[in-house]
Design a protein around this motif. Sequence first.
Motif, mmCIF file in Angstrom:
data_model
loop_
_atom_site.group_PDB
_atom_site.id
_atom_site.type_symbol
_atom_site.label_atom_id
_atom_site.label_comp_id
_atom_site.label_asym_id
_atom_site.label_seq_id
_atom_site.Cartn_x
_atom_site.Cartn_y
_atom_site.Cartn_z
ATOM 1 N N VAL A 38 -1.127 -14.577 -15.518
ATOM 2 C CA VAL A 38 -1.361 -13.593 -14.461
ATOM 3 C C VAL A 38 -0.053 -12.927 -14.046
ATOM 4 C CG1 VAL A 38 -2.051 -13.331 -12.057
ATOM 5 C CG2 VAL A 38 -3.454 -14.683 -13.600
ATOM 6 N N LEU A 39 1.005 -13.727 -13.855
ATOM 7 C CA LEU A 39 2.294 -13.160 -13.433
ATOM 8 C C LEU A 39 2.874 -12.269 -14.526
ATOM 9 C CD1 LEU A 39 3.976 -16.212 -11.639
ATOM 10 C CD2 LEU A 39 2.723 -14.303 -10.633
ATOM 11 N N LEU A 40 2.665 -12.631 -15.781
ATOM 12 C CA LEU A 40 3.171 -11.809 -16.876
ATOM 13 C C LEU A 40 2.468 -10.449 -16.901
ATOM 14 C CD1 LEU A 40 5.133 -11.886 -19.260
ATOM 15 C CD2 LEU A 40 3.274 -12.754 -20.674
ATOM 16 N N LYS A 41 1.166 -10.418 -16.654
ATOM 17 C CA LYS A 41 0.435 -9.150 -16.594
ATOM 18 C C LYS A 41 0.922 -8.289 -15.430
ATOM 19 C CE LYS A 41 -3.850 -10.816 -18.744
ATOM 20 N NZ LYS A 41 -5.303 -11.082 -18.527
ATOM 21 N N ILE A 42 1.114 -8.919 -14.270
ATOM 22 C CA ILE A 42 1.603 -8.165 -13.107
ATOM 23 C C ILE A 42 2.990 -7.602 -13.393
ATOM 24 C CG2 ILE A 42 2.313 -8.366 -10.691
ATOM 25 C CD1 ILE A 42 0.101 -10.409 -10.305
ATOM 26 N N SER A 43 3.833 -8.393 -14.047
ATOM 27 C CA SER A 43 5.180 -7.934 -14.371
ATOM 28 C C SER A 43 5.148 -6.708 -15.286
ATOM 29 C CB SER A 43 5.956 -9.076 -15.030
ATOM 30 O OG SER A 43 7.246 -8.661 -15.419
ATOM 31 N N ARG A 44 4.246 -6.687 -16.256
ATOM 32 C CA ARG A 44 4.151 -5.541 -17.156
ATOM 33 C C ARG A 44 3.610 -4.305 -16.451
ATOM 34 N NH1 ARG A 44 1.346 -8.668 -22.333
ATOM 35 N NH2 ARG A 44 3.171 -9.930 -22.924
ATOM 36 N N LEU A 45 2.680 -4.512 -15.503
ATOM 37 C CA LEU A 45 2.043 -3.389 -14.814
ATOM 38 C C LEU A 45 2.747 -2.998 -13.524
ATOM 39 C CD1 LEU A 45 -1.701 -4.498 -15.173
ATOM 40 C CD2 LEU A 45 -0.500 -2.819 -16.569
ATOM 41 N N LEU A 46 3.805 -3.702 -13.163
ATOM 42 C CA LEU A 46 4.412 -3.506 -11.841
ATOM 43 C C LEU A 46 4.874 -2.062 -11.596
ATOM 44 C CD1 LEU A 46 5.048 -4.957 -9.237
ATOM 45 C CD2 LEU A 46 7.306 -5.538 -10.151
ATOM 46 N N PRO A 47 5.490 -1.366 -12.548
ATOM 47 C CA PRO A 47 5.872 0.033 -12.252
ATOM 48 C C PRO A 47 4.672 0.903 -11.878
ATOM 49 C CG PRO A 47 7.016 -0.757 -14.196
ATOM 50 C CD PRO A 47 6.001 -1.797 -13.856
ATOM 51 N N ALA A 48 3.570 0.764 -12.620
ATOM 52 C CA ALA A 48 2.380 1.550 -12.294
ATOM 53 C C ALA A 48 1.751 1.078 -10.990
ATOM 54 C CB ALA A 48 1.373 1.457 -13.433
ATOM 55 N N ILE A 49 1.796 -0.224 -10.737
ATOM 56 C CA ILE A 49 1.238 -0.758 -9.485
ATOM 57 C C ILE A 49 2.006 -0.209 -8.288
ATOM 58 C CG2 ILE A 49 0.977 -2.868 -8.126
ATOM 59 C CD1 ILE A 49 0.320 -4.343 -10.717
ATOM 60 N N LYS A 50 3.323 -0.133 -8.399
ATOM 61 C CA LYS A 50 4.140 0.388 -7.292
ATOM 62 C C LYS A 50 3.831 1.861 -7.036
ATOM 63 C CE LYS A 50 8.473 -0.829 -7.165
ATOM 64 N NZ LYS A 50 9.863 -1.098 -7.602
ATOM 65 N N MET A 51 3.590 2.619 -8.092
ATOM 66 C CA MET A 51 3.224 4.030 -7.907
ATOM 67 C C MET A 51 1.878 4.156 -7.216
ATOM 68 S SD MET A 51 4.524 5.998 -11.355
ATOM 69 C CE MET A 51 3.971 4.784 -12.542
ATOM 70 N N GLN A 52 0.925 3.272 -7.562
ATOM 71 C CA GLN A 52 -0.395 3.345 -6.941
ATOM 72 C C GLN A 52 -0.356 2.883 -5.497
ATOM 73 O OE1 GLN A 52 -3.418 1.101 -8.973
ATOM 74 N NE2 GLN A 52 -5.094 2.187 -7.996
ATOM 75 N N LEU A 53 0.431 1.841 -5.215
ATOM 76 C CA LEU A 53 0.497 1.318 -3.847
ATOM 77 C C LEU A 53 1.295 2.217 -2.927
ATOM 78 C CD1 LEU A 53 1.018 -2.529 -4.456
ATOM 79 C CD2 LEU A 53 -1.098 -1.309 -3.957
ATOM 80 N N ALA A 54 2.105 3.109 -3.496
ATOM 81 C CA ALA A 54 2.890 4.017 -2.645
ATOM 82 C C ALA A 54 1.980 4.936 -1.847
ATOM 83 C CB ALA A 54 3.850 4.833 -3.505
ATOM 84 N N THR A 55 0.785 5.207 -2.387
ATOM 85 C CA THR A 55 -0.172 6.070 -1.681
ATOM 86 C C THR A 55 -1.211 5.265 -0.912
ATOM 87 O OG1 THR A 55 -1.568 6.156 -3.652
ATOM 88 C CG2 THR A 55 0.130 7.862 -3.426
ATOM 89 N N SER A 56 -1.091 3.930 -0.942
ATOM 90 C CA SER A 56 -2.073 3.081 -0.254
ATOM 91 C C SER A 56 -1.616 2.816 1.169
ATOM 92 C CB SER A 56 -2.243 1.762 -1.007
ATOM 93 O OG SER A 56 -3.075 0.886 -0.293
ATOM 94 N N ASP A 57 -2.571 2.693 2.064
ATOM 95 C CA ASP A 57 -2.266 2.410 3.470
ATOM 96 C C ASP A 57 -2.490 0.941 3.818
ATOM 97 O OD1 ASP A 57 -4.949 2.406 3.114
ATOM 98 O OD2 ASP A 57 -5.440 3.662 4.858
ATOM 99 N N ASN A 58 -2.537 0.090 2.793
ATOM 100 C CA ASN A 58 -2.741 -1.343 3.015
ATOM 101 C C ASN A 58 -1.392 -1.995 3.292
ATOM 102 O OD1 ASN A 58 -3.370 -4.075 2.968
ATOM 103 N ND2 ASN A 58 -4.829 -3.864 1.277
ATOM 104 N N PRO A 59 -1.131 -2.458 4.538
ATOM 105 C CA PRO A 59 0.193 -3.028 4.850
ATOM 106 C C PRO A 59 0.443 -4.372 4.169
ATOM 107 C CG PRO A 59 -1.304 -3.292 6.713
ATOM 108 C CD PRO A 59 -2.021 -2.447 5.711
ATOM 109 N N ASP A 60 -0.626 -5.087 3.811
ATOM 110 C CA ASP A 60 -0.446 -6.408 3.196
ATOM 111 C C ASP A 60 0.134 -6.318 1.788
ATOM 112 O OD1 ASP A 60 -1.510 -7.558 5.460
ATOM 113 O OD2 ASP A 60 -3.560 -7.569 4.676
ATOM 114 N N LEU A 61 0.057 -5.143 1.175
ATOM 115 C CA LEU A 61 0.517 -4.992 -0.203
ATOM 116 C C LEU A 61 1.880 -4.322 -0.313
ATOM 117 C CD1 LEU A 61 -2.844 -3.844 -1.843
ATOM 118 C CD2 LEU A 61 -1.858 -6.129 -1.833
ATOM 119 N N GLN A 62 2.466 -3.941 0.808
ATOM 120 C CA GLN A 62 3.741 -3.233 0.743
ATOM 121 C C GLN A 62 4.883 -4.147 0.318
ATOM 122 O OE1 GLN A 62 3.867 0.053 0.928
ATOM 123 N NE2 GLN A 62 1.632 -0.103 1.193
ATOM 124 N N HIS A 63 4.737 -5.445 0.555
ATOM 125 C CA HIS A 63 5.801 -6.377 0.168
ATOM 126 C C HIS A 63 5.980 -6.411 -1.354
ATOM 127 C CE1 HIS A 63 8.460 -9.841 0.290
ATOM 128 N NE2 HIS A 63 7.680 -10.456 -0.589
#
Length: 694
Positions: free
Chosen positions: A377-402
């Motif tokens: 699971v962590l390896l998948k998140i690590s590979r997708l992290l750049p795209a995840i950060k781009m998607q979360l930049a437009t999200s208003d969920n404060p729990d995911l900003q960390h």
Amino acid sequence: MSKKKQTTVSSFFGVSPPTKKQQLEPEPKKRLFSEKWLQEVPWLEANDERTEMWCKICRAHPQLADKTGAFYKGSKNFNHPLFNKHEKSKEHATVAQAIANKQASREDIASRPLSRWRDKLTDQQRQALFNVFLLAFHKAKHTRPMSSFAEDIPLLKRLGVNVGTAYHSREGGTRIMQSIAHTISRELRAKLQAAQFWGLLFDGSEDITKTEQEIVYIVSVSTNGEFSSDFLGLVELGADRTAQAITDGLVKLFQDACLDDWRTKLVAVCTDGAAVNVGVYNGVVPKLKGLVVIGDNLVHILCTAHTLENCAKSADRKVPYCKTFNQSVVRLLQFYLQKGGAKKTAALQKLCEENGISFVKLGKFHNIRWSAWRHEVLLKISRLLPAIKMQLATSDNPDLQHICTERFQCFLTHMVDIGNILKTTSIRFQKEKLTIGECKDELMVAIGQFKLMLDAGDHSAQTVSNAEADIDKTDLLSALIEEFETRYDSLKSCDHFLVFDPSTWPQEMQDLHSFGNTTICNILQKYEAILQLNKDITLTEWMRLKQAAKRLGASSVYDLVQIVNNPSNPDAYSNIKELVKLSLALPLSSAACERGFSHLNIIKNKYRSRLSHARLSAHMHIHLSKETTETFNPKPAVDLWMETANRRLNQGQGSTSTAAASSSATQDAEAEDNECDTEEDNGGDSAVDSEEDF
């Protein structure tokens, strides 16, 4: 002289009259145990000191015996008439009758009258039975319900396969499946009875109906030193999940399997760290030690794979940031896998395609408990992290900003590296043939890799660096090293068997001459109750074995097995061979039980939740057997099936009987099938007549 005159004379001289000397009663003669009683009374057994005696068959059947009786708890009253009184007791007679019935069921099949029926089968009838049995085996092997058994019969007929004319219903398939399971159980019993040492591994979990099931595997070493791990059976506990209930269930499982010599052959037990198993006074392991011949010398090993997971969890708790990190990972997985997750995953996939990132689908968040799943699971998140950060930049969920912080990204990289070490070690700990030497080597390798990461410090190649994450990594690695060095204490009970690992031997011949001699003597003393080997001869063979292993370049205990089993000189290592085989009977991981639960949940699922315990056990025996559809030989199962009931001989084509007789026999056979009034897939638990108790 009269008493009066004697008193007067005594008074005249001023002395008291003499008193009559009291005669002491002789002490009653202490009754001692007589050795001839052991030959005269077949059920009698006594301890080595001959200070206590008991009834061995009553102790072997606690569910039938009188547990309050003196001959069950142990009697010190060595009186021969008590034997007759106990032998005539109702409880002892019940136990004796149960043993007699079991012995009668073991008689040679060929001596039964029904064996003549089998010989009357024509070749076509026999082939029809073989085909039907092969179909039932295929269904059980691949966890298919027996409701599809009747559905496949017309297909086989259309394909030109001879399947006869009877026992085509679901109930007939179930009876055939149970006969196959009994045959597999008999083969396992024969293999275990031929083995000299056993190791036991068991674990408990709830099935789909919240029923506690203990799955039991047994490790055995054959006469030629071949190691094998086999499914022994299931113990259904119900509401009583105490250590005594588990122990009684294990004893009953041995008895039902006709493995009456388990007390003398069991040398090791492997469990997880549950309190019900390892409790010092009331755990299952202490209770088993009180039942086996070797007593406290029974080796107890905590599962190496479970211990590794406990090391990782304890190290996580010592680093405060790990809690925040794990919570962020769970929230991220919930973000993509729960409500609205499909649209968010599709948007993430589009971002990956636009930015040249290889997309992988995230797994379920409840599977991050084990090291292998967690690392994936962590390896998948690590590979997708750049795209995840781009998607979360437009999200208003404060729990995911960390997740977008440098600390999380840097620590995620550290966790992927650490998780890779834990995953590799965990997978190697789950090997079936894991020796104590290999286990120690894997521990040292893992600790060495942790220390290398610790010494690397800030020099490791990373795209992002964060001082707080580096401190967290250092704390986590230090905690892991400490846990690995302290939590594997149970392996110390196996250290004396490291003497059979040639990689630990000294290189100099002078040192090799005296190496391990004391350890061999200690092993002989420890297990003298089951080994009974000559000390001097064993030491001489040990010297010879070391020289031969050095000359032939042996590197593992399996190389020693080949040397001691050399057919050209079978008596050269007849004593030391027993110790080498004993070292192989140590189960170091209960991963087989965990895999068994996965298979159990496939068989007993929400669509087959009312599957009875007997049928579930039969399905498990077939599904977990090493036989495949290509290698399965139905002949032993057909022979057993034909010998244990009045079967219809005129089934199949080519029968010499008339068509009317064939039709009548078919109706009778179907009526026999329908006597089993329980449906397997949707209905209850009435017992199908079983051929043997296993």
